[in-house]
Design a protein around this motif. Structure first.
Motif, PDB file in Angstrom:
ATOM      1  N   GLN A  96      32.057  38.238  33.727  1.00 59.14           N
ATOM      2  CA  GLN A  96      31.413  37.232  34.558  1.00 59.14           C
ATOM      3  C   GLN A  96      32.265  36.967  35.795  1.00 59.14           C
ATOM      4  OE1 GLN A  96      30.112  33.664  32.628  1.00 59.14           O
ATOM      5  NE2 GLN A  96      28.568  34.746  31.437  1.00 59.14           N
ATOM      6  N   THR A 136      43.406  34.963  45.148  1.00 64.54           N
ATOM      7  CA  THR A 136      43.415  35.237  43.708  1.00 64.54           C
ATOM      8  C   THR A 136      43.627  36.731  43.497  1.00 64.54           C
ATOM      9  OG1 THR A 136      41.828  33.436  43.394  1.00 64.54           O
ATOM     10  CG2 THR A 136      42.091  35.004  41.571  1.00 64.54           C
ATOM     11  N   ILE A 170      37.025  35.112  37.270  1.00 59.91           N
ATOM     12  CA  ILE A 170      36.604  36.252  36.451  1.00 59.91           C
ATOM     13  C   ILE A 170      36.860  35.931  34.987  1.00 59.91           C
ATOM     14  CG2 ILE A 170      37.114  38.650  35.822  1.00 59.91           C
ATOM     15  CD1 ILE A 170      37.598  39.264  38.724  1.00 59.91           C
ATOM     16  N   ALA A 171      35.848  36.132  34.158  1.00 61.93           N
ATOM     17  CA  ALA A 171      35.978  35.944  32.709  1.00 61.93           C
ATOM     18  C   ALA A 171      35.524  37.229  32.014  1.00 61.93           C
ATOM     19  CB  ALA A 171      35.138  34.759  32.237  1.00 61.93           C
ATOM     20  N   LYS A 191      47.857  37.289  38.323  1.00 58.94           N
ATOM     21  CA  LYS A 191      48.188  37.813  36.999  1.00 58.94           C
ATOM     22  C   LYS A 191      48.628  39.262  37.134  1.00 58.94           C
ATOM     23  CE  LYS A 191      45.984  34.955  33.540  1.00 58.94           C
ATOM     24  NZ  LYS A 191      45.082  34.896  32.376  1.00 58.94           N
ATOM     25  N   ASN A 199      39.835  40.525  26.368  1.00 57.26           N
ATOM     26  CA  ASN A 199      39.472  39.164  26.762  1.00 57.26           C
ATOM     27  C   ASN A 199      40.502  38.672  27.766  1.00 57.26           C
ATOM     28  OD1 ASN A 199      37.155  38.323  24.857  1.00 57.26           O
ATOM     29  ND2 ASN A 199      38.667  39.194  23.464  1.00 57.26           N
ATOM     30  N   LEU A 200      40.009  38.211  28.913  1.00 59.28           N
ATOM     31  CA  LEU A 200      40.924  37.828  29.991  1.00 59.28           C
ATOM     32  C   LEU A 200      40.224  36.862  30.928  1.00 59.28           C
ATOM     33  CD1 LEU A 200      43.015  40.448  32.030  1.00 59.28           C
ATOM     34  CD2 LEU A 200      41.824  38.585  33.181  1.00 59.28           C
ATOM     35  N   ASP A 201      40.934  35.832  31.354  1.00 57.91           N
ATOM     36  CA  ASP A 201      40.440  34.902  32.368  1.00 57.91           C
ATOM     37  C   ASP A 201      41.359  34.954  33.584  1.00 57.91           C
ATOM     38  OD1 ASP A 201      38.276  33.939  30.896  1.00 57.91           O
ATOM     39  OD2 ASP A 201      39.465  32.369  29.950  1.00 57.91           O
ATOM     40  N   THR A 207      37.461  29.198  36.839  1.00 57.70           N
ATOM     41  CA  THR A 207      37.591  30.586  36.413  1.00 57.70           C
ATOM     42  C   THR A 207      36.756  31.471  37.330  1.00 57.70           C
ATOM     43  OG1 THR A 207      37.924  29.943  34.108  1.00 57.70           O
ATOM     44  CG2 THR A 207      37.273  32.218  34.523  1.00 57.70           C
ATOM     45  N   ASN A 228      41.888  32.741  37.023  1.00 55.91           N
ATOM     46  CA  ASN A 228      41.502  31.495  37.669  1.00 55.91           C
ATOM     47  C   ASN A 228      41.740  31.547  39.170  1.00 55.91           C
ATOM     48  OD1 ASN A 228      40.794  30.274  35.180  1.00 55.91           O
ATOM     49  ND2 ASN A 228      42.951  29.838  34.790  1.00 55.91           N
ATOM     50  N   LYS A 277      32.429  34.356  38.852  1.00 59.78           N
ATOM     51  CA  LYS A 277      31.937  33.038  39.281  1.00 59.78           C
ATOM     52  C   LYS A 277      30.744  32.595  38.439  1.00 59.78           C
ATOM     53  CE  LYS A 277      33.557  33.211  44.067  1.00 59.78           C
ATOM     54  NZ  LYS A 277      33.188  33.102  45.493  1.00 59.78           N
ATOM     55  N   ARG A 290      35.026  39.269  28.420  1.00 62.23           N
ATOM     56  CA  ARG A 290      34.867  39.019  26.993  1.00 62.23           C
ATOM     57  C   ARG A 290      34.491  40.309  26.259  1.00 62.23           C
ATOM     58  NH1 ARG A 290      37.182  35.432  28.608  1.00 62.23           N
ATOM     59  NH2 ARG A 290      36.758  33.181  28.525  1.00 62.23           N
TER      60      ARG A 290
END
Length: 244
Positions: A61, A190, A4-5, A32, A23-25, A2, A27, A63, A7
């Motif tokens: 977040q 990405t 970018i995370a 996306k 909320n999104l991840d 992942t 990878n 990395k 929350r």
């Protein structure tokens, strides 16, 4: 992995909630697409990711490290999270080559020769090296988009954010941008792309995040969203109607 995370991200402008509980991840190597009507918060979300807009609350977040801390070096962050603006944001008084080398010289401290070599390498990927001495006013919309992407990639970012990359382009140029994004995807870049263009979304990603009034209402395959009659907001956006 992942990259970018996000929350519980929220953003308010005064009393107006623009983003709520996002909320999104994202990878590594993933593309996306973020869609939604005008004013849904798409561009604001994108700009939060490299601190062009400061979120009101929540966590981002990159990395594995929180990027909203006051101690974060925002200039260093923006070198890792590249941004391609809707209106290209090229400097009109600089040539194509100078637009791409500017950040390399000012932020990376490269000498002119090294910066030119790096810039020409990126421009050549998009067949723009022959246009290196032209000014933005001498380029088509599609060519400006290629220069803007080359400029972002010259910084070797871990993530590329694209805000409405086909909004100023005709259908032929839009297809070219779709091919370009797929080329970047094959090379492992990405990306998170905001678009109104369903054709572009269909061409670059299997799934779409649908943002409505600052809330992610769906994370689904495009064909499912286009045929979903259960959510009136999806019906309105994708234009699907029951036969009469």
């Amino acid at each position: 992995m992942t990259v970018i995370a996000i929350r519980d991200l929220a953003k308010q402008f005064g009393d107006q909630a623009v983003l709520s509980g996002i909320n999104l991840d994202l990878n590594q190597g993933e593309v996306k697409v973020l869609m939604g009507s005008s004013g849904s918060g798409k561009s604001t979300l994108l700009r939060c990711l490299n601190r062009l807009v400061e979120p009101t609350s929540g966590s981002i977040q990159f990395k594995g490290k929180e990027i909203l801390d006051a101690s974060v070096d925002v200039r260093a962050l923006r070198k890792q999270i590249g941004f391609v603006f809707q209106q290209f944001a090229l400097y009109s008084h600089l040539t194509v080559l100078e637009n791409v080398t500017l950040a390399l010289r000012k932020l990376e401290g490269m000498g002119l020769k090294e910066a030119n070599e790096k810039a020409l390498h990126e421009l050549s990927q998009f067949e723009m090296a022959p246009h290196q001495s032209k000014y933005p006013s001498q380029l088509s919309g599609g060519q400006k988009q290629r220069v803007a992407i080359a400029r972002a990639l010259a910084m070797d970012p871990a993530v590329l954010l694209l805000d409405e990359p086909t909004s100023a382009l005709d259908p032929v140029m839009s297809r070219d941008v779709c091919d370009l994004i797929n080329h970047l995807h094959r090379n492992g870049i990405t990306m998170l792309c905001v678009t109104h263009d369903l054709g572009l979304a269909s061409g670059i990603a299997d799934r779409v995040l649908f943002l409505d009034k600052g809330v992610i209402r769906a994370d689904e395959r495009i064909d499912v969203l286009a045929n979903d009659h259960s959510d009136p907001e999806l019906q309105a956006f994708f234009g699907k109607r029951e036969p009469v």
